[in-house]
Enzyme design. Structure first.
Site, PDB file in Angstrom:
ATOM      1  N   GLY A 120     -43.703  12.593 -44.345  1.00  0.00           N
ATOM      2  CA  GLY A 120     -43.027  13.282 -43.254  1.00  0.00           C
ATOM      3  C   GLY A 120     -41.529  13.061 -43.285  1.00  0.00           C
ATOM      4  N   ASN A 121     -40.824  13.821 -42.478  1.00  0.00           N
ATOM      5  CA  ASN A 121     -39.384  13.660 -42.335  1.00  0.00           C
ATOM      6  C   ASN A 121     -38.926  14.363 -41.071  1.00  0.00           C
ATOM      7  OD1 ASN A 121     -39.259  16.466 -43.406  1.00  0.00           O
ATOM      8  ND2 ASN A 121     -39.735  15.429 -45.337  1.00  0.00           N
ATOM      9  N   GLU A 127     -37.248  17.264 -48.877  1.00  0.00           N
ATOM     10  CA  GLU A 127     -37.435  18.580 -48.273  1.00  0.00           C
ATOM     11  C   GLU A 127     -36.180  19.089 -47.547  1.00  0.00           C
ATOM     12  OE1 GLU A 127     -41.070  17.320 -46.712  1.00  0.00           O
ATOM     13  OE2 GLU A 127     -42.200  18.170 -48.365  1.00  0.00           O
ATOM     14  N   HIS A 159     -41.396  17.240 -39.677  1.00  0.00           N
ATOM     15  CA  HIS A 159     -42.433  17.540 -40.679  1.00  0.00           C
ATOM     16  C   HIS A 159     -43.448  16.408 -40.668  1.00  0.00           C
ATOM     17  CE1 HIS A 159     -44.631  18.112 -44.302  1.00  0.00           C
ATOM     18  NE2 HIS A 159     -44.002  17.154 -44.960  1.00  0.00           N
ATOM     19  N   SER A 177     -35.019   9.714 -48.204  1.00  0.00           N
ATOM     20  CA  SER A 177     -36.235   9.886 -48.999  1.00  0.00           C
ATOM     21  C   SER A 177     -36.865   8.535 -49.315  1.00  0.00           C
ATOM     22  CB  SER A 177     -35.848  10.607 -50.302  1.00  0.00           C
ATOM     23  OG  SER A 177     -36.955  10.704 -51.155  1.00  0.00           O
ATOM     24  N   HIS A 204     -50.821  20.218 -47.537  1.00  0.00           N
ATOM     25  CA  HIS A 204     -49.654  19.349 -47.395  1.00  0.00           C
ATOM     26  C   HIS A 204     -49.430  18.925 -45.935  1.00  0.00           C
ATOM     27  CE1 HIS A 204     -45.112  18.671 -48.450  1.00  0.00           C
ATOM     28  NE2 HIS A 204     -45.583  17.781 -47.615  1.00  0.00           N
ATOM     29  N   SER A 263     -34.094  13.242 -47.637  1.00  0.00           N
ATOM     30  CA  SER A 263     -35.466  13.697 -47.821  1.00  0.00           C
ATOM     31  C   SER A 263     -35.534  14.805 -48.866  1.00  0.00           C
ATOM     32  CB  SER A 263     -35.993  14.230 -46.482  1.00  0.00           C
ATOM     33  OG  SER A 263     -37.139  15.015 -46.711  1.00  0.00           O
TER      34      SER A 263
HETATM   35 ZN   LIG Z   1     -44.443  16.271 -46.803  1.00  0.00          ZN
END
Ligand SMILES: [Zn+2]
Length: 223
Positions: A37-38, A88, A107, A57, A171, A86
């Site tokens: 997650g982030n 993402e 996320h 990250s 995911h 991260s």
């Molecule tokens: Zn993820």
């Protein structure tokens, strides 16, 4: 690292601490495990320039500190922070570009979102909290690796303007909100709803709620 107090950070200590609080809360609520997650928050500088504060990250949440958060320009350039952002980040930036109302992104990789996601099933709202905060049926992106801007653009396109989350099959979930508190409420509500929807669907046909048919009484406080 420590924050260099001679140079004022674009991100307040209070905001950095709020992001860390919700990271740890995501684990406590069972929405994330390990370093999954982030979270990011969009900020606007005094001159109107926008940037994003995002989690680093591959750092365990229990070992993360407010100083570890990165400040990143809308083109992806790291403005503050020693760690890597991260993976993402490009996906977050694409969502912020598509949705000017989104001030925060959460996320998560929660279990029942993923149960429905791996089945390719969209998440219909069957609980009040979900319909109030996510505002409709959550679409599902077919599986693919999620770290590039092109994936982000299509993810944001699929989410559209009317609902506040999108499932990435195999995911997890990306939720947006006008504040971090509300984006987190969306992620919690969608997971709770996914669990109830999954179990209820085994026994019958659940009653699906429609946001535009919910009558919210004048002056009512939301849950
Ligand atoms: Zn993820």
């Amino acid at each position: 690292m420590s924050i260099d107090t001679s140079v004022r950070s674009l991100a307040s200590v209070q905001l950095r601490e709020e992001i860390l609080y919700y990271c740890r809360e995501s684990v406590r609520c069972g929405l994330n495990f390990n370093t999954q997650g982030n979270i990011s928050v969009r900020i606007t500088a005094d001159d109107g320039t926008e940037a994003v504060v995002i989690t680093p990250s591959d750092v365990r949440y229990d070992a993360m500190s407010p100083e570890d958060m990165l400040v990143v320009a809308m083109d992806g350039t790291v403005l503050e922070g020693d760690l890597l952002p991260s993976t993402e980040l490009p996906v977050h930036l694409a969502h912020y570009r598509r949705r000017p109302d989104a001030r925060a992104i959460v996320h998560t990789e929660s279990t029942f979102v993923n149960v429905l996601g791996v089945l390719g099933q969209q998440i219909d709202p069957v609980l009040l909290n979900m319909v109030l905060y996510a505002k409709g049926t959550i679409p599902v992106m077919p599986f693919e690796f999620s770290t590039n801007a092109d994936f982000g653009r299509r993810s944001a396109e699929l989410m559209g303007d009317d609902v506040n989350a999108v499932v990435w099959a195999n995911h997890g979930l990306l939720a947006v909100g006008v504040s971090l508190k509300l984006a987190f409420k969306v992620a919690v509500a969608v997971e709770e709803n996914a669990e109830v929807l999954h179990h209820a669907s085994l026994s019958g046909v659940p009653n699906v709620l429609a946001y535009d048919r919910i009558e919210i009484p004048e002056g009512a406080r939301l849950p």
